[in-house]
Scaffold this active site. Structure first.
Site, PDB file in Angstrom:
ATOM      1  CE  LYS A 131       4.442  -4.300   6.010  1.00  0.00           C
ATOM      2  NZ  LYS A 131       3.248  -5.159   6.080  1.00  0.00           N
ATOM      3  CB  THR A 135       3.694   3.003   6.585  1.00  0.00           C
ATOM      4  OG1 THR A 135       2.385   3.418   6.146  1.00  0.00           O
ATOM      5  CG2 THR A 135       3.617   1.634   7.253  1.00  0.00           C
ATOM      6  CB  CYS A 154      -3.612  -3.172   6.220  1.00  0.00           C
ATOM      7  SG  CYS A 154      -2.448  -2.102   5.326  1.00  0.00           S
ATOM      8  CB  THR A 202      -1.143   1.928   4.580  1.00  0.00           C
ATOM      9  OG1 THR A 202      -0.154   2.040   5.611  1.00  0.00           O
ATOM     10  CG2 THR A 202      -0.743   2.854   3.437  1.00  0.00           C
ATOM     11  CB  CYS A 235       1.988   0.673  11.092  1.00  0.00           C
ATOM     12  SG  CYS A 235       2.448  -0.806  10.163  1.00  0.00           S
ATOM     13  NE  ARG A 253      -1.031  -2.868   2.170  1.00  0.00           N
ATOM     14  CZ  ARG A 253      -0.293  -3.979   2.186  1.00  0.00           C
ATOM     15  NH1 ARG A 253      -0.166  -4.740   1.115  1.00  0.00           N
ATOM     16  NH2 ARG A 253       0.347  -4.338   3.285  1.00  0.00           N
TER      17      ARG A 253
END
Length: 245
Positions: free
Chosen positions: A173, A131, A87, A89, A204, A53
């Site tokens: 991640k 992010t 999520c 974003t 996030c 994203r």
């Protein structure tokens, strides 16, 4: 719990997979259930192939919307009646997703702002750890501004630490949830605190995997936990007064 009165909830996951697993766990721990049968029906579609994203928002990367729509269709066909997307974003794309899907979609950003302003009355300034994509979309800025709360975003140096903690070679991640990413996030948070933040938003869904409330001297607000409790209510379940540890 009256099974007929509850809705089947869906989770469009994979962004990332560990955050998805934690969101499901938070739903379980926040549900007031004494036996298996009192929990909600949950359908999880873990779809990690959805394009990144942040890359789409900032760098012209592949549009994730068609992929997310495909995931929503899978959930709808499986019987989901409302959906959460763990999520943050991805919430930038929520208006378009709502135009392209019949499923009710939970807004974790709106739920977070609603909870924060009602639970922390008098709050004037919050800091955002998120992010680059979420910061650039200003989805949290706009939502908090409507409640007359100022949002502080990290400095360039602080944002670099956040991105390293999430996307770095030894970031969350990549499967690293130890002291390295936690230290980077704590340093970014302390910078915001020094600039006047009265609470920190874990903006996030990976951040709460490593940054815990006891690492900061003021409230760490977790949209995942808030979203899990909101989903339980909207699905017709009962929420625990205090979630299980």
């Amino acid at each position: 719990m009256n099974k007929k009165a509850t809705k089947t909830a869906g989770i469009l996951g994979g962004m990332g997979p560990e955050a998805t697993a934690r969101f499901f766990e938070l739903i379980i721990k926040n549900t007031a259930a004494a036996v298996d049968q009192e929990h909600l029906r949950i359908i999880i579609y873990n779809f990690p192939q959805i394009p990144d994203r942040t890359r789409a928002v900032l760098y012209g990367g592949e549009n994730p919307v068609p992929w997310m729509v495909k995931g929503l269709k899978v959930l709808e066909k499986a019987g989901a009646e409302l959906v959460a997307i763990p999520c943050l974003t991805a919430h930038y794309f929520l208006p378009e997703l709502r135009r392209r899907s019949r499923l009710p979609l939970l807004d974790l950003v709106a739920e977070t702002v609603r909870w924060t302003t009602s639970s922390l009355p008098g709050l004037k300034t919050v800091g955002l750890l998120a992010t680059e994509g979420t910061v650039a979309t200003r989805i949290f800025h706009k939502a908090f501004a409507r409640r007359r709360v100022r949002l502080l975003e990290p400095s360039a140096a602080g944002q670099k630490k956040i991105m390293e903690a999430i996307y770095g070679r030894k970031g969350i991640k990549a499967g690293f949830t130890g002291s390295g990413p936690a230290r980077l996030l704590q340093e970014a948070a302390r910078e915001l605190i020094n600039r006047g933040a009265e609470a920190i938003i874990a903006g996030c869904t990976e951040i709460p995997l490593v940054l815990k409330p006891d690492r900061l001297p003021l409230p760490l607000i977790d949209p995942m936990n808030i979203g899990a409790r909101a989903l339980i209510v909207k699905a017709g379940g009962r929420v625990r007064e205090q979630p299980l540890p």
